[in-house]
Design a protein around this motif. Structure first.
Motif, short mmCIF file in Angstrom:
data_model
loop_
_atom_site.label_atom_id
_atom_site.label_comp_id
_atom_site.label_asym_id
_atom_site.label_seq_id
_atom_site.Cartn_x
_atom_site.Cartn_y
_atom_site.Cartn_z
N LEU A 123 3.91 2.01 9.86
CA LEU A 123 4.82 1.60 8.80
C LEU A 123 5.55 0.31 9.13
CD1 LEU A 123 6.37 5.06 7.83
CD2 LEU A 123 4.94 3.64 6.36
N SER A 124 5.96 0.16 10.38
CA SER A 124 6.80 -0.98 10.75
C SER A 124 6.04 -2.11 11.42
CB SER A 124 7.93 -0.51 11.69
OG SER A 124 8.76 0.41 11.06
N HIS A 125 4.93 -1.79 12.06
CA HIS A 125 4.26 -2.81 12.87
C HIS A 125 2.78 -3.01 12.56
CE1 HIS A 125 7.94 -2.49 15.16
NE2 HIS A 125 7.69 -1.23 15.46
N GLY A 126 2.21 -2.15 11.73
CA GLY A 126 0.78 -2.25 11.48
C GLY A 126 0.42 -3.40 10.55
N THR A 127 -0.86 -3.56 10.32
CA THR A 127 -1.35 -4.60 9.42
C THR A 127 -2.10 -4.00 8.23
OG1 THR A 127 -3.39 -4.81 10.72
CG2 THR A 127 -1.56 -6.27 11.29
N GLU A 128 -2.27 -2.69 8.23
CA GLU A 128 -3.02 -2.04 7.17
C GLU A 128 -2.25 -2.02 5.85
OE1 GLU A 128 -2.18 -0.60 10.03
OE2 GLU A 128 -3.86 0.48 10.97
#
Length: 439
Positions: free
Chosen positions: A163-168
């Motif tokens: 939620l905070s760091h992904g790229t999806e």
């Protein structure tokens, strides 16, 4: 925190990069740990809490998302485009769902159409503890693990990485207060706002602490320390949609045990067993900040069908077209539903969150307690006396269920809980009967 209004959603942890931690509290609820956090972090956390006056209201969040779109608005439902009742057609798929199976169908469609890369949803825990947790799913097999209702407190903080760091590109599934909190967190974080493409809501009668699952399983002979898995809603082909079974499996590998849910103490939603205090201050029935919301069609024309039926409110044209396409292809069934039928399907929920909320707010204000600013006006005078007494008894039952079950766990004696809660249930029934006779 001292008022018990933290529901454990985890948005505060997401917004502060984990500075505000989320811990599992002794009575089976996640809660924010505010002690020692810097003032700036506490301020930022308060701006996303769904029960804080510092966060955007439901109306503000919903208007920012939907007001510019051609749709209607109703004070009970919020903004709405299309309203349906429906279900999957495939019986095997349908039998593995709590209701009509449309939530899992839709999020699977989002993945297969390449509209999202992953779905953040609640699934059974990978290691048995906790029984359920938030995870991200990127394939249909993982999506299917998240089917069915999970009456179990979880936290979005478990999915902080994606939620905070992904790229999806993401779709997120949650109950109304979690969706609202996540909308607020995304308003603080442009990257999160870009990643979350769809917010999928679930109609929620109220949250349950994690002890709810243990209480039901213990009544079937599964010790809380040996609980490996539960299924809150096992469909029964010989019963109506609402008369489902509950099943529990010991972690030791012993045979699964089950019972009609209605036969188990605390299973009646109207009695409020294991409801956290925060749920006494919620007025959002249809996840008004979600792009689409799914619930049970508790209506006469659908309740008798054991297969189950969803109610659906779509506030997103793209999601509406996907639903229409599924119906056109014969994969799902959709029936147009009127606004009044939609609201009738959640009549008890509205009583709890409208007149019940007005009484609880007024009660707390008279006691000098703080209450959040809400659309519902604190007022107990307009509610009949018998109904006011019933509302107060229900709130009392929630508290007593939590307290007495903790004593039962400490003593190793389930009867410490069942004896006390049966007494409170008896009092509730007497109050209810008097109210009906004097109505």
């Amino acid at each position: 925190m001292s008022r018990g209004m933290c529901v454990g959603c985890g948005a505060c942890s997401l917004s502060t990069g984990g500075v505000v931690a989320i811990d599992l509290l002794p009575y089976g609820m996640y809660g924010a740990q505010l002690k020692g956090a810097p003032a700036a972090s506490l301020s930022r956390a308060s701006e996303v809490c769904p029960f804080s006056d510092d966060s955007p209201s439901i109306d503000e969040l919903a208007a920012a998302r939907f007001a510019s779109h051609p749709m209607a608005h109703d004070k009970r439902v919020g903004f709405y485009g299309e309203i349906f009742a429906g279900r999957r057609v495939d019986l095997d798929e349908l039998s593995q769902s709590s209701s009509g199976g449309l939530t899992s169908w839709l999020i699977s469609e989002l993945l297969s159409r390449g509209l999202v890369d992953a779905v953040v949803q609640v699934t059974p825990g990978s290691g048995g503890e906790p029984l359920f947790e938030y995870t991200d799913a990127s394939d249909s097999a993982h999506i299917n693990r998240g089917r069915k209702s999970q009456y179990f407190n979880t936290t979005l903080a478990d999915a902080a990485n994606v939620l905070s760091h992904g790229t999806e590109r993401l779709a997120v599934v949650g109950v109304p207060c979690y969706i609202r909190a996540l909308r607020s967190a995304a308003a603080q974080d442009e990257g999160m706002a870009q990643r979350i493409k769809f917010y999928i809501g679930l109609v929620c009668g109220h949250m349950k602490t994690q002890r709810f699952a243990q209480s039901l399983a213990w009544q079937l002979g599964v010790d809380p320390s040996d609980l490996g898995a539960v299924d809150f809603r096992v469909k029964n082909v010989h019963a109506s949609a609402g008369n489902y079974d509950f099943a529990a499996s010991p972690s030791t590998g012993a045979a699964q045990v089950s019972s009609r849910m209605r036969a188990l103490l605390g299973s009646n939603w109207g009695h409020g067993a294991f409801q956290p205090e925060a749920c006494n201050f919620c007025e959002d029935v249809f996840a008004e900040t979600a792009d689409a919301v799914f619930g049970d069609a508790w209506l006469p024309e659908y309740e008798t069908d054991w297969r189950g039926t969803n109610i659906v409110v779509s506030r997103n044209a793209e999601l509406t077209q996907i639903l229409f396409a599924g119906a056109g292809a014969g994969t799902i069934e959709l029936d147009p539903l009127t606004l009044e039928s939609l609201c009738q399907s959640q009549a008890g929920n509205f009583r709890h969150r409208r007149e019940g909320l007005a009484v609880r707010l007024a009660d707390d204000q008279r006691r000098g307690l703080s209450v959040p600013t809400m659309r519902t006006v604190p007022n107990s005078r307009e509610v009949k006396l018998a109904r006011r007494v019933l509302i107060r008894q229900r709130r009392r039952m929630s508290r007593i269920s939590i307290e007495s079950f903790e004593r039962a766990l400490a003593s190793g004696n389930l009867r410490v809980y069942t004896r006390r809660f049966r007494l409170e249930r008896f009092i509730y029934r007497v109050i209810d009967r008097v109210g009906r006779l004097t109505a």
